[in-house]
Scaffold this motif. Sequence first.
Motif, PDB file in Angstrom:
ATOM      1  N   ASP A 158       0.821  -1.211   0.000  1.00  0.00           N
ATOM      2  CA  ASP A 158       0.000   0.000   0.000  1.00  0.00           C
ATOM      3  C   ASP A 158       0.857   1.264   0.000  1.00  0.00           C
ATOM      4  O   ASP A 158       0.408   2.316   0.437  1.00  0.00           O
ATOM      5  N   GLY A 159       2.066   1.177  -0.504  1.00  0.00           N
ATOM      6  CA  GLY A 159       2.935   2.345  -0.566  1.00  0.00           C
ATOM      7  C   GLY A 159       2.604   3.249  -1.741  1.00  0.00           C
ATOM      8  O   GLY A 159       1.703   2.970  -2.542  1.00  0.00           O
ATOM      9  N   GLU A 160       3.349   4.333  -1.861  1.00  0.00           N
ATOM     10  CA  GLU A 160       3.119   5.270  -2.962  1.00  0.00           C
ATOM     11  C   GLU A 160       3.395   4.598  -4.305  1.00  0.00           C
ATOM     12  O   GLU A 160       2.698   4.806  -5.284  1.00  0.00           O
ATOM     13  N   LYS A 161       4.455   3.790  -4.357  1.00  0.00           N
ATOM     14  CA  LYS A 161       4.707   2.925  -5.505  1.00  0.00           C
ATOM     15  C   LYS A 161       4.339   1.511  -5.067  1.00  0.00           C
ATOM     16  O   LYS A 161       4.947   0.953  -4.167  1.00  0.00           O
ATOM     17  N   ARG A 162       3.340   0.959  -5.752  1.00  0.00           N
ATOM     18  CA  ARG A 162       2.654  -0.225  -5.240  1.00  0.00           C
ATOM     19  C   ARG A 162       3.418  -1.544  -5.416  1.00  0.00           C
ATOM     20  O   ARG A 162       3.125  -2.513  -4.740  1.00  0.00           O
ATOM     21  N   VAL A 163       4.376  -1.591  -6.346  1.00  0.00           N
ATOM     22  CA  VAL A 163       5.134  -2.815  -6.602  1.00  0.00           C
ATOM     23  C   VAL A 163       6.583  -2.584  -6.198  1.00  0.00           C
ATOM     24  O   VAL A 163       7.203  -1.603  -6.610  1.00  0.00           O
ATOM     25  N   VAL A 164       7.108  -3.485  -5.356  1.00  0.00           N
ATOM     26  CA  VAL A 164       8.481  -3.366  -4.868  1.00  0.00           C
ATOM     27  C   VAL A 164       9.232  -4.627  -5.267  1.00  0.00           C
ATOM     28  O   VAL A 164       8.727  -5.741  -5.099  1.00  0.00           O
TER      29      VAL A 164
END
Length: 421
Positions: A158-164
Amino acid sequence: MAVNRGPGRRGSLSPEGILREAQINLLECKVCFEKFCSQQRERRPRNLSCGHVLCLECITALSHPLLRKLECPFCRQLCSVDSTSHCQVICDLQELLLSWSPRSSAPRRRVSGGFKSPAGLTSSALHLHAAFGGWGTLINPTGIAVLGSSGTIVVVHDGEKRVVVFSPQGKLLNSFGRRGQASGELWYPVDVAVTPCGYVVVTDAGDKAVKIFTSRGNHMLTVRDSFQVPWGVGTDGDGHLLVTDIQAGALFHVKVDYTRGVVLEHRTAISELQQPKAVACCPVTGNTAVMEHVTNHTPPPVRQQHTRLKVFSKDFHLLHQTDTFSLTLQSTVRLNMSGVVFDADGDVLVTDCDQGMVWSLGKLQNGPVLTPLVRDHLIRPVGLVTLDNMLIILDSGEHAVKIYSDKSDTGSTTKLVCEQA
């Protein structure tokens, strides 16, 4: 002293359950996942002014070398290094609990009313080998996949960039999929899969679509046809997509030409499912496992939800099924299955998000053979993948990726630091 507990976690009332909860929630640093130790200076528990507790090494690593201040990784309050204090209560609790510790914490197999030590990969204690992520790097992660034999790990959260994207050693390699509903953005990602040719596939329940990216994060294709609320995603041996839809109550089979970026076929493979979520395909047989979340139609507060696992053949005919109730009869604990995967031998492995465990159910031909694989250092496991005799588990309770191995000589848990790409 503040305790960082996973969401929805239910503790056990047994002495073993209380001990396990204390060891996980109180006796290890929630940044590096190392156990506190008053005899080692860098492992000593320190109180921040906000009330959270970190080990001295993490406080030093997170603080500005000149200003001697750090932002608490849990509540974001600015704290001074000079105002930290030794957390004696944790040291006292640690000494007390050590005197209660059972002589052996290895998972055991239930057989004929008793337990015996199991043998083999899917019947032996798996040991925590490494952990990385933590709050801030990952925020409420929900899905995990591995990119081929390289071991590159892909997580949606659920971060600002959804894929890590992480290396097998925990280094942050890339992040993409900004929050939003525009092309190439992700609104509410739930699950992720990686195709054999390296494309990253994400189910976006908020945008009611499946979105496909290259391994570098470039958006290639958005698939919307027939989806109502797409949830779980997996790939079969040919690289075709298997997508569950909790609102449609169906499993969809989607064929994609990744070279041209077009959908070749989109069909309903299985219908009349009840809130299907997790899905996995067996690399040995081509069978497909689907996890249903079934609600009893009784008035509140009696109404309860239980999970049911169904395994289908390669051509989507039902082969086996088991559910929470039947598994509870074997284990004496109420399993709440969440994630599912097949191992290299074709055995079914499931995560239990209530007990904080991973179980093997065997091959299910003659019914499930319930074997505990992992029960240490997990809060709320929601997904898992297998790679080279290892289990890679996504623990949403700790916002972390945890790697377990069957090797007993790995020593203490490896501390991995995520570096910016």
